[in-house]
Every structure is written in structure tokens, then in C-alpha cells.
Design a protein around this motif. Structure first.
Motif, PDB file in Angstrom:
ATOM      1  N   ASP A  96     -71.721 -86.555 -16.883  1.00 19.15           N
ATOM      2  CA  ASP A  96     -72.394 -87.842 -16.654  1.00 19.15           C
ATOM      3  C   ASP A  96     -72.518 -88.533 -18.004  1.00 19.15           C
ATOM      4  O   ASP A  96     -73.291 -88.072 -18.868  1.00 19.15           O
ATOM      5  CB  ASP A  96     -73.774 -87.628 -16.031  1.00 19.15           C
ATOM      6  CG  ASP A  96     -74.467 -88.940 -15.684  1.00 19.15           C
ATOM      7  OD1 ASP A  96     -73.915 -90.013 -15.989  1.00 19.15           O
ATOM      8  OD2 ASP A  96     -75.588 -88.891 -15.115  1.00 19.15           O
ATOM      9  N   PRO A  97     -71.782 -89.617 -18.232  1.00 18.02           N
ATOM     10  CA  PRO A  97     -71.832 -90.270 -19.559  1.00 18.02           C
ATOM     11  C   PRO A  97     -73.200 -90.838 -19.903  1.00 18.02           C
ATOM     12  O   PRO A  97     -73.476 -91.122 -21.069  1.00 18.02           O
ATOM     13  CB  PRO A  97     -70.774 -91.374 -19.432  1.00 18.02           C
ATOM     14  CG  PRO A  97     -70.637 -91.612 -17.977  1.00 18.02           C
ATOM     15  CD  PRO A  97     -70.882 -90.297 -17.306  1.00 18.02           C
ATOM     16  N   ASN A  98     -74.052 -91.032 -18.900  1.00 18.78           N
ATOM     17  CA  ASN A  98     -75.405 -91.525 -19.179  1.00 18.78           C
ATOM     18  C   ASN A  98     -76.309 -90.445 -19.762  1.00 18.78           C
ATOM     19  O   ASN A  98     -77.294 -90.773 -20.441  1.00 18.78           O
ATOM     20  CB  ASN A  98     -76.033 -92.068 -17.895  1.00 18.78           C
ATOM     21  CG  ASN A  98     -75.293 -93.272 -17.355  1.00 18.78           C
ATOM     22  OD1 ASN A  98     -74.849 -94.124 -18.122  1.00 18.78           O
ATOM     23  ND2 ASN A  98     -75.136 -93.341 -16.038  1.00 18.78           N
ATOM     24  N   MET A  99     -76.002 -89.198 -19.503  1.00 17.60           N
ATOM     25  CA  MET A  99     -76.849 -88.099 -19.956  1.00 17.60           C
ATOM     26  C   MET A  99     -76.127 -87.144 -20.898  1.00 17.60           C
ATOM     27  O   MET A  99     -76.782 -86.370 -21.603  1.00 17.60           O
ATOM     28  CB  MET A  99     -77.372 -87.303 -18.746  1.00 17.60           C
ATOM     29  CG  MET A  99     -78.205 -88.123 -17.773  1.00 17.60           C
ATOM     30  SD  MET A  99     -78.726 -87.153 -16.349  1.00 17.60           S
ATOM     31  CE  MET A  99     -79.790 -85.950 -17.137  1.00 17.60           C
ATOM     32  N   HIS A 100     -74.785 -87.197 -20.914  1.00 21.42           N
ATOM     33  CA  HIS A 100     -74.007 -86.252 -21.703  1.00 21.42           C
ATOM     34  C   HIS A 100     -73.152 -86.989 -22.718  1.00 21.42           C
ATOM     35  O   HIS A 100     -72.754 -88.139 -22.505  1.00 21.42           O
ATOM     36  CB  HIS A 100     -73.120 -85.387 -20.805  1.00 21.42           C
ATOM     37  CG  HIS A 100     -73.856 -84.782 -19.655  1.00 21.42           C
ATOM     38  ND1 HIS A 100     -73.277 -84.585 -18.416  1.00 21.42           N
ATOM     39  CD2 HIS A 100     -75.146 -84.339 -19.561  1.00 21.42           C
ATOM     40  CE1 HIS A 100     -74.160 -84.047 -17.596  1.00 21.42           C
ATOM     41  NE2 HIS A 100     -75.303 -83.891 -18.273  1.00 21.42           N
ATOM     42  N   GLU A 101     -72.862 -86.302 -23.799  1.00 26.08           N
ATOM     43  CA  GLU A 101     -71.963 -86.797 -24.827  1.00 26.08           C
ATOM     44  C   GLU A 101     -70.829 -85.787 -24.980  1.00 26.08           C
ATOM     45  O   GLU A 101     -71.070 -84.638 -25.407  1.00 26.08           O
ATOM     46  CB  GLU A 101     -72.689 -86.983 -26.156  1.00 26.08           C
ATOM     47  CG  GLU A 101     -71.800 -87.496 -27.270  1.00 26.08           C
ATOM     48  CD  GLU A 101     -72.533 -87.622 -28.591  1.00 26.08           C
ATOM     49  OE1 GLU A 101     -71.864 -87.851 -29.617  1.00 26.08           O
ATOM     50  OE2 GLU A 101     -73.771 -87.476 -28.602  1.00 26.08           O
ATOM     51  N   ALA A 102     -69.622 -86.196 -24.600  1.00 25.81           N
ATOM     52  CA  ALA A 102     -68.473 -85.268 -24.640  1.00 25.81           C
ATOM     53  C   ALA A 102     -67.939 -85.147 -26.059  1.00 25.81           C
ATOM     54  O   ALA A 102     -67.582 -86.152 -26.687  1.00 25.81           O
ATOM     55  CB  ALA A 102     -67.383 -85.750 -23.692  1.00 25.81           C
ATOM     56  N   LEU A 103     -67.901 -83.931 -26.557  1.00 25.53           N
ATOM     57  CA  LEU A 103     -67.338 -83.691 -27.885  1.00 25.53           C
ATOM     58  C   LEU A 103     -65.830 -83.450 -27.818  1.00 25.53           C
ATOM     59  O   LEU A 103     -65.089 -83.878 -28.712  1.00 25.53           O
ATOM     60  CB  LEU A 103     -68.030 -82.491 -28.531  1.00 25.53           C
ATOM     61  CG  LEU A 103     -69.557 -82.628 -28.731  1.00 25.53           C
ATOM     62  CD1 LEU A 103     -70.120 -81.348 -29.340  1.00 25.53           C
ATOM     63  CD2 LEU A 103     -69.872 -83.821 -29.608  1.00 25.53           C
ATOM     64  N   MET A 104     -65.402 -82.804 -26.754  1.00 25.71           N
ATOM     65  CA  MET A 104     -63.985 -82.490 -26.600  1.00 25.71           C
ATOM     66  C   MET A 104     -63.725 -82.033 -25.166  1.00 25.71           C
ATOM     67  O   MET A 104     -64.657 -81.843 -24.384  1.00 25.71           O
ATOM     68  CB  MET A 104     -63.562 -81.382 -27.584  1.00 25.71           C
ATOM     69  CG  MET A 104     -64.330 -80.086 -27.423  1.00 25.71           C
ATOM     70  SD  MET A 104     -63.807 -78.778 -28.554  1.00 25.71           S
ATOM     71  CE  MET A 104     -62.133 -78.491 -27.987  1.00 25.71           C
ATOM     72  N   GLN A 105     -62.443 -81.819 -24.852  1.00 25.29           N
ATOM     73  CA  GLN A 105     -62.032 -81.267 -23.566  1.00 25.29           C
ATOM     74  C   GLN A 105     -61.251 -79.973 -23.823  1.00 25.29           C
ATOM     75  O   GLN A 105     -60.527 -79.843 -24.812  1.00 25.29           O
ATOM     76  CB  GLN A 105     -61.154 -82.252 -22.789  1.00 25.29           C
ATOM     77  CG  GLN A 105     -61.922 -83.394 -22.152  1.00 25.29           C
ATOM     78  CD  GLN A 105     -61.040 -84.283 -21.297  1.00 25.29           C
ATOM     79  OE1 GLN A 105     -59.844 -84.446 -21.589  1.00 25.29           O
ATOM     80  NE2 GLN A 105     -61.595 -84.852 -20.248  1.00 25.29           N
ATOM     81  N   GLN A 106     -61.394 -79.069 -22.887  1.00 27.84           N
ATOM     82  CA  GLN A 106     -60.638 -77.821 -22.981  1.00 27.84           C
ATOM     83  C   GLN A 106     -60.353 -77.326 -21.577  1.00 27.84           C
ATOM     84  O   GLN A 106     -61.142 -77.522 -20.663  1.00 27.84           O
ATOM     85  CB  GLN A 106     -61.384 -76.757 -23.794  1.00 27.84           C
ATOM     86  CG  GLN A 106     -62.602 -76.184 -23.114  1.00 27.84           C
ATOM     87  CD  GLN A 106     -63.292 -75.123 -23.945  1.00 27.84           C
ATOM     88  OE1 GLN A 106     -63.182 -75.085 -25.174  1.00 27.84           O
ATOM     89  NE2 GLN A 106     -64.009 -74.231 -23.265  1.00 27.84           N
ATOM     90  N   PRO A 107     -59.211 -76.667 -21.415  1.00 30.98           N
ATOM     91  CA  PRO A 107     -58.878 -76.137 -20.089  1.00 30.98           C
ATOM     92  C   PRO A 107     -59.783 -74.971 -19.724  1.00 30.98           C
ATOM     93  O   PRO A 107     -60.317 -74.273 -20.590  1.00 30.98           O
ATOM     94  CB  PRO A 107     -57.423 -75.695 -20.241  1.00 30.98           C
ATOM     95  CG  PRO A 107     -57.207 -75.531 -21.699  1.00 30.98           C
ATOM     96  CD  PRO A 107     -58.151 -76.441 -22.394  1.00 30.98           C
ATOM     97  N   SER A 108     -59.997 -74.808 -18.420  1.00 27.83           N
ATOM     98  CA  SER A 108     -60.861 -73.732 -17.926  1.00 27.83           C
ATOM     99  C   SER A 108     -60.327 -73.247 -16.591  1.00 27.83           C
ATOM    100  O   SER A 108     -59.919 -74.051 -15.742  1.00 27.83           O
ATOM    101  CB  SER A 108     -62.294 -74.204 -17.789  1.00 27.83           C
ATOM    102  OG  SER A 108     -63.104 -73.220 -17.210  1.00 27.83           O
ATOM    103  N   GLU A 109     -60.347 -71.958 -16.408  1.00 27.39           N
ATOM    104  CA  GLU A 109     -59.886 -71.364 -15.162  1.00 27.39           C
ATOM    105  C   GLU A 109     -60.980 -71.366 -14.104  1.00 27.39           C
ATOM    106  O   GLU A 109     -60.696 -71.302 -12.912  1.00 27.39           O
ATOM    107  CB  GLU A 109     -59.424 -69.922 -15.425  1.00 27.39           C
ATOM    108  CG  GLU A 109     -58.209 -69.800 -16.329  1.00 27.39           C
ATOM    109  CD  GLU A 109     -56.950 -70.350 -15.687  1.00 27.39           C
ATOM    110  OE1 GLU A 109     -56.855 -70.381 -14.446  1.00 27.39           O
ATOM    111  OE2 GLU A 109     -56.067 -70.783 -16.450  1.00 27.39           O
ATOM    112  N   THR A 110     -62.212 -71.426 -14.537  1.00 28.70           N
ATOM    113  CA  THR A 110     -63.335 -71.319 -13.600  1.00 28.70           C
ATOM    114  C   THR A 110     -64.067 -72.642 -13.376  1.00 28.70           C
ATOM    115  O   THR A 110     -64.656 -72.862 -12.305  1.00 28.70           O
ATOM    116  CB  THR A 110     -64.350 -70.292 -14.117  1.00 28.70           C
ATOM    117  OG1 THR A 110     -64.792 -70.669 -15.416  1.00 28.70           O
ATOM    118  CG2 THR A 110     -63.686 -68.895 -14.202  1.00 28.70           C
ATOM    119  N   VAL A 111     -64.063 -73.506 -14.362  1.00 25.65           N
ATOM    120  CA  VAL A 111     -64.821 -74.769 -14.255  1.00 25.65           C
ATOM    121  C   VAL A 111     -63.874 -75.884 -13.849  1.00 25.65           C
ATOM    122  O   VAL A 111     -62.824 -76.072 -14.490  1.00 25.65           O
ATOM    123  CB  VAL A 111     -65.506 -75.108 -15.596  1.00 25.65           C
ATOM    124  CG1 VAL A 111     -66.266 -76.428 -15.477  1.00 25.65           C
ATOM    125  CG2 VAL A 111     -66.456 -73.980 -16.012  1.00 25.65           C
TER     126      VAL A 111
END
Length: 228
Positions: free
Chosen positions: A182-197
Motif C-alpha cells: 500500500d503506497p499510502n502506508m508503505h515505502e518500497a525499497l526494492m523488489q525481489q522474487p519470492s517463491e512463497t509471497v
């Protein structure tokens, strides 16, 4: 025949008496004319006098009746220019009073809000000072424990005390692990692949966020999943 004439002619005494009676009657008549007069003349005079008095009363009442019946003169109409000037002056006076009252209200409200904030901060700081006192006692040389487990337990107790003070003050921690980004509550530092999320969800919380009664004070710094 001479005897008859002598018998018919009045004597000197009778003549004198007759003359006296006539003179007396004339004097009485003159007295009546000068004082009271005859009854007929007195009655006529009384009638004339009553009529004169009635006429005088009617004449005296006429001006009063005429003045009472005479309509009052209408008051002069006020000058429209003067009326507008007076209304404008009253409006300006009310406006100045309203502005002064509003300025006093604004100053009073600002002062009350400042005092309220200072009072609220004072209570919060008083409680936080207790946490600081506990930290100082834990770090004192005489209270140092040789057992690290006991020291860790003491630190955990101080942390719980500190967290409770913040929670009671209305502070809420934001931990969006696994939640959708949620860009209103979170600040994304980066993206990474995930098998579970799933893609677009938070994989890792780098730094938690905080909000105070539904108001975001600090956004959470997170790493977002880009999918498999």
C-alpha cells in the motif's frame, strides 16, 4: 245752581292732599324705574343677559374645539443620506467589534491548544523518564549481572514498559509482513522474487512504520515481491 257748583268744587285741603298723592305716586314710579324697573323689563334684561352669557361660553369653547379637531402637522421625513450614513457607521462598528472578538478568540484558542499539547507531552515525558531511569539502573556498574540471560530479561522488561507507554499514548506499530503493498502506508525499497509471497506483497519489513490514531506518522520501509 250756585250752591251746586260750590258743592262740586274741592276744598283747598282736598287739593293739597290730591297733589301730595300724585307727587308720591310719581316718586314711587321714578324709584321703580331707577332700581328694579318693571317686571317685564327685568325679565327681558334677564333673558338678554342669559343669551349674552351663553354666547360668550360658546365663543370661549370654539377655539378649544377647533384646536382639538385640528390635525397635527406631519413630522418631517428623515434625510435618506443621513440614515444611510448612520447605518454605515453602525455596520462598521459591528464589523470592528466582530474582528476584535474573533482575534481574541483565535489567540485564546491557540494558547489553549499550546497548553494542551505541553500538558500532554509533559505526561508522556514523565512516563518516558521512568524508562530512562530503568535503563540507567540496568547499566549501573553495581547492577551489572554476570548472567547474560538475566540481563536480557531485564532489557525485555524495560522494552515492554516502553512499548506500553507508547501504546497508551495512541501510537500503533505498522508491521505489513505478507500484506499487499500500500503506497499510502508503505515505502518500497526494492523488489525481489519470492517463491512463497505473491507478487505485489511485502516480502520483508526493513523498518516498521507507526501511526497515531489512524494518522500515519512514519511509513514502513519494505521489500516487495516480484513473484516467482
Amino acid at each position: 245752581m250756585a250752591e251746586d257748583l260750590n258743592q262740586q268744587e274741592p276744598t283747598a285741603e282736598e287739593k293739597a292732599k290730591f297733589e301730595n298723592d300724585v307727587l308720591k305716586a310719581a316718586e314711587d314710579a321714578m324709584k321703580m324705574d331707577g332700581s328694579t324697573g318693571s317686571p317685564t323689563e327685568n325679565k327681558a334684561d334677564a333673558s338678554d343677559q342669559g343669551a349674552g352669557e351663553a354666547q360668550d361660553e360658546a365663543t370661549a369653547d370654539k377655539p378649544a374645539e377647533a384646536s382639538a379637531e385640528q390635525p397635527a402637522e406631519p413630522a418631517a421625513a428623515p434625510d435618506p443620506t443621513e440614515v444611510l450614513k448612520r447605518q454605515l457607521a453602525d455596520a462598521n462598528d459591528r464589523n470592528l467589534r466582530l474582528m476584535a472578538e474573533f482575534d481574541n478568540y483565535r489567540r485564546r484558542t491557540a494558547k489553549e491548544q499550546l497548553e494542551l499539547i505541553e500538558t500532554a507531552n509533559g505526561k508522556l515525558l514523565e512516563k518516558l523518564s521512568e524508562v530512562q531511569d530503568n535503563f540507567e539502573r540496568a547499566f549501573a556498574s553495581e547492577n551489572k549481572a554476570q548472567d547474560l540471560e538475566a540481563f536480557e530479561k531485564g532489557m525485555q522488561m524495560i522494552y515492554n514498559q516502553f512499548a506500553k507507554i507508547l501504546t497508551d499514548a495512541g501510537l500503533e506499530q505498522i508491521d505489513p509482513t505478507g500484506a499487499e503493498f500500500d503506497p499510502n502506508m508503505h515505502e518500497a525499497l526494492m523488489q525481489q522474487p519470492s517463491e512463497t509471497v505473491p507478487e505485489g506483497h511485502v516480502v520483508t519489513v526493513f523498518q516498521k512504520g507507526y501511526k497515531l490514531k489512524n494518522k500515519i506518522l512514519k511509513t514502513a520501509k519494505v521489500i516487495v515481491s516480484s513473484g516467482k
